[in-house]
Design an enzyme around this catalytic site. Structure first.
Site, PDB file in Angstrom:
ATOM      1  N   GLU A 191      -9.152  -5.074  -4.988  1.00  0.00           N
ATOM      2  CA  GLU A 191      -8.550  -4.133  -4.045  1.00  0.00           C
ATOM      3  C   GLU A 191      -9.591  -3.212  -3.407  1.00  0.00           C
ATOM      4  OE1 GLU A 191      -5.404  -3.859  -3.102  1.00  0.00           O
ATOM      5  OE2 GLU A 191      -4.123  -4.677  -4.682  1.00  0.00           O
ATOM      6  N   HIS A 208      -7.865  -5.271  -0.762  1.00  0.00           N
ATOM      7  CA  HIS A 208      -6.612  -4.672  -0.305  1.00  0.00           C
ATOM      8  C   HIS A 208      -6.236  -5.248   1.059  1.00  0.00           C
ATOM      9  CE1 HIS A 208      -3.624  -1.538  -0.677  1.00  0.00           C
ATOM     10  NE2 HIS A 208      -3.957  -0.972   0.472  1.00  0.00           N
ATOM     11  N   SER A 236       0.836  -1.194   0.000  1.00  0.00           N
ATOM     12  CA  SER A 236       0.000   0.000   0.000  1.00  0.00           C
ATOM     13  C   SER A 236       0.878   1.253   0.000  1.00  0.00           C
ATOM     14  CB  SER A 236      -0.968  -0.045   1.184  1.00  0.00           C
ATOM     15  OG  SER A 236      -1.993   0.917   1.044  1.00  0.00           O
TER      16      SER A 236
END
Length: 425
Positions: free
Chosen positions: A308, A364, A188
């Site tokens: 995600e 994610h 990330s």
């Protein structure tokens, strides 16, 4: 049992267990206290005697983030644990001896405002078990780390990561690591920072390989966009937008104004908001990292999860995931593949978590338990757990973790090199 290692800055006391040795909260730079919060990281002065490295570090000042019914504490960690000396690393090693083992340096995510080495997901036991030294890094976040202010160095959080990599170069041999076999990897925001290192001349020679997990090679703000955030922050604080004025503001007030910075319109005539309003902080660069790569002879492993955007619970989750991660990942992979020397590998992670009644899916962060080989831990399961009530698929963690270990050791995760047509059409 207790163990001791002698670093150039002084001796540290760690612990040995069945997986190897663990040393925590070792400073790689001086404490960023007071006005130093907005300066480049400075060398740590060292210490006399033996420093206790058996307890976790303080963390960078940060807010608490709430994801509703989903327990994200294994990802974000405990939040702000106060203490000035938080520019530290944790080291998990098979042994602090004269071995020359490959090194993985992990840069955590958290939207440039949260996260730390204390997060349970970043347990390094499996890497030590498999003959790799793992270093996890704390860096400055939020206003001290990324607010763009005239008269002080920009991207101070990135400068912290550079300083930590310098510490690894100079010190990791003490812990049985090979400074010539360093792989930096992040997820990330940490992945976006890792990608930026590939476009940072000062990073040359500090690492041989890089892994970018759900980041973006196009996630940086332009100076114009960053300037809007600075003006908004100064207005919310009631101060002038100067280094002197910001330097007098306590960290508590920086955290208090974060809601006022949420949802700023950062679209300009030349740029969209690369973070789609999810964070007012990012790198600040005139050119995106994917368009300014300078790294040569650096192998890259890069990829995303197939869903995600599901983490954010929005109706247009596919579009959001592509905007935040997919498009910038594709551009970075394509750019790196054109650079001579280093090999490029891509991955797509598709395991669907059963959390939130199956709605979370391959969102994610879901790949992290498999990379760190902790997917069987009970704190990741149950109705609120990141992986949901169902057990993790047998063998998936071993396969994914094994690919990361193989890449750190050989430069190949075990599959064919990147093909832009195959992955991104």
């Amino acid at each position: 049992m207790y163990v001791q290692a002698e670093t150039p800055a002084g001796a540290v006391l760690g612990r040995r267990d069945s997986f190897g040795e663990l040393y925590r909260a070792i400073p790689y730079a001086a404490a960023p206290a007071g006005p130093a919060r907005f300066r480049a990281p400075a060398p740590h002065p060292g210490w006399s005697g033996v420093r206790d490295a058996t307890r976790p570090s303080p963390t960078a000042p940060q807010p608490v983030r709430d994801f509703g019914a989903l327990d994200m504490s294994p990802y974000f960690g405990p939040g702000w644990v106060r203490g000035e000396e938080y520019l530290t690393v944790d080291v998990r090693t098979p042994a602090a001896d004269d071995g020359r083992r490959p090194v993985l340096v992990f840069v955590h995510g958290g939207g440039f405002v949260t996260g730390s080495t204390r997060a349970a997901l970043y347990d390094g036991r499996a890497f030590a078990r498999d003959g790799v030294v793992l270093v996890t890094v704390n860096y400055r976040l939020g206003v001290p780390g990324f607010l763009d202010i005239d008269g002080v160095p920009p991207n101070r959080g990135l400068l912290d990561v550079l300083a930590a990599l310098g510490w690894v170069r100079d010190t990791i041999a003490v812990f049985g690591g090979d400074p010539d076999e360093v792989t930096v990897f992040g997820q990330s925001a940490g992945a976006t920072l890792t990608g930026a290192l590939l476009a940072t001349p000062e990073a040359s020679g500090l690492f041989r390989r890089a892994i970018v997990q759900s980041g973006s090679g196009t996630g940086a703000f332009t100076p114009e966009q960053a300037g809007r955030v600075t003006v908004a922050a100064a207005s919310a604080l009631g101060v002038e937008p100067t280094a002197e004025a910001f330097g007098k503001v306590p960290d508590e007030r920086f955290l208090a104004i974060l809601p006022a910075l949420a949802g700023l319109d950062l679209r300009t005539e030349t740029a969209s908001d690369p973070l789609a309003g999810l964070s007012p902080f990012s790198l600040v660069l005139p050119v995106q990292p994917a368009d300014s790569l300078v790294a040569r002879d650096v192998d890259l492993l890069i990829g995303t999860n197939t869903e995600e955007g599901n983490l954010y619970g929005v109706a247009n989750s596919d579009e959001l995931g592509h905007t935040l991660f997919g498009a910038g990942t594709a551009r970075m992979a394509q750019a790196h593949a054109r650079i001579p020397g280093g090999r490029t590998y891509a991955y797509s992670f598709g395991y669907r978590s059963t959390a939130l009644g199956g709605r979370l899916g391959a969102a994610h962060t879901v790949e992290l338990p498999f990379v760190f080989d902790v997917a069987g831990e009970p704190w990741l399961h149950g109705d609120a757990g990141l992986l949901g009530p169902d057990p993790a698929p047998e063998g998936l963690a071993a396969r994914m973790h094994g690919a990361w270990v193989a890449f750190a050791k050989t430069g190949s995760p075990g599959w064919a090199e990147y093909d832009a047509v195959e992955f991104f059409g």
